[in-house]
Design a protein around this motif. Structure first.
Motif: not given
Ligand code: TYM
Length: 334
Positions: A15, A48, A53, A58
């Motif tokens: 991230t 993450s 996301q 990602l």
């Protein structure tokens, strides 16, 4: 133990953009100690998603992080560099360990409290059980040692507690891991608010040095770093800005605070900041150059992703099977 070597596990989230904190607190140490251990370095993409996301972003970041591990000097032939999501045993063991972890323990996690505050509109169950997935990561490989920065200490402690609790019920199933903190750099602070940790998620770009920042930006950000009006380079809590710059310099140049204070005795903050900036830029440049070279070689990176996922799956499934048997899951019929 694996092939007569102790086992090391660590990981980073895919991230944001890696900061100097991630590099000095973790990645740089990974490289230094990797020869002594059988190492597993994961890109923890499953962690993450505890924060929303963008899918294509990602995927891109995960690959870029994996490439950075190699660019930083981790040999992918000797060390297992892989995506967490490619090894389903992580999720399976995490579920089992969830049943051996107490709500009260998870409630005490400071990182959960911080993240819940920052993402008040999405306090999902994954964010709450995040440390259990982390425990699964580590215990799956029977890891002896886990190199991380100080901010992960509490998560390591809960991992040890879960392992000991499980072993207490079922016998010696898991190796209880030790935390490894580097000599310097285990807690790099923000350049703008030195009482706060340097973090990928900081909105002020001047607060963090990013791994891919060019030399000019690095030097400029250090020049702007918040210090104080004491006008003396001393290593003490009352001067958090200067203390942080000394820590950074020590971690980057391999020196001690005493040596650094002596080196800059009687010098001004301007001169010191330039020296820190140049030293940091100097250690990041080869990593950046190597990264640019590696991204061009798609098939090389693809092969690493494929081969290492197989290797990680092999070792992880061994532990998972052992755990499943211990707790009473029926054997598969083959
Ligand atoms: P993450 O992705 O936030 O950070 C990766 C590593 O960088 C260290 N670090 C720092 N060290 C010094 N100063 C800082 N300012 C700083 N900021 C970050 C972190 O301590 C970490 O070592 N939950 C973990 C990832 C993880 C993991 C694991 C780690 C998942 N499973 C199992 C070890 C073992 C995390 O979010 O790290």
């Amino acid at each position: 133990m694996l092939d007569g070597k102790k086992v090391l596990f660590s990981g980073m989230q895919a991230t944001g953009t890696l900061t100097l904190g991630n590099y000095l607190g973790a990645l740089k140490n990974w490289v230094t100690i990797s020869d002594e251990y059988e190492c597993f370095y994961s890109v923890v993409d499953m962690h993450s998603i505890t924060i929303r996301q963008d899918p294509s972003e990602l995927r891109k970041r995960a690959r870029s992080l994996l490439t950075l591990y190699i660019a930083a000097g981790i040999d992918p032939e000797k060390n297992c560099i892989y995506y967490q999501s490619h090894v389903s045993a992580h999720a399976e063991l995490a579920w089992i360990l969830n049943c051996y972890t107490y709500m009260g323990e998870l409630n005490r996690m400071t990182q959960f409290k911080d993240k819940a505050q920052k993402h008040a509109d999405n306090i999902n169950a994954g964010l709450f059980t995040y440390p259990v997935l982390m425990a699964a990561d580590i215990l799956l490989f029977q890891s002896d040692v886990v190199p991380v920065g100080i901010d992960q200490m509490q998560h390591l402690e809960i991992t040890r507690d879960i392992a000991q609790r499980f072993n207490g019920i079922y016998g010696d199933v898991f190796t209880v891991p030790e935390i490894y903190l580097g000599k310097a750099g285990a807690k790099i602070m923000s350049l703008q608010e030195p009482e706060k940790k340097m973090s990928k998620s900081d909105e002020n770009p001047n607060a963090s040095i990013y791994l891919m920042d060019d030399t000019d930006s690095i030097i400029r950000k250090f020049k702007r770093a918040v210090t104080d009006s004491e006008a003396q380079i001393v290593y003490r809590d009352e001067q958090p800005g200067i203390k942080n710059l000394i820590d950074i310099y020590c971690a980057a140049a391999g020196k001690t605070p005493e040596e650094t204070v002596k080196e800059f005795e009687g010098k001004g903050y301007g001169e010191f900041k330039s020296a820190v900036g140049e030293t940091v830029a100097g250690i990041l440049k080869p990593v950046q150059d190597k990264y640019q070279e590696l991204v061009k070689d798609k098939s090389y990176i693809d092969a690493i992703i494929k081969n290492n996922a197989q290797k990680a799956n092999y070792f992880a499934s061994k532990t998972l099977r052992k755990v499943q048997r211990k707790i009473g899951f029926p054997d598969k019929i083959r």
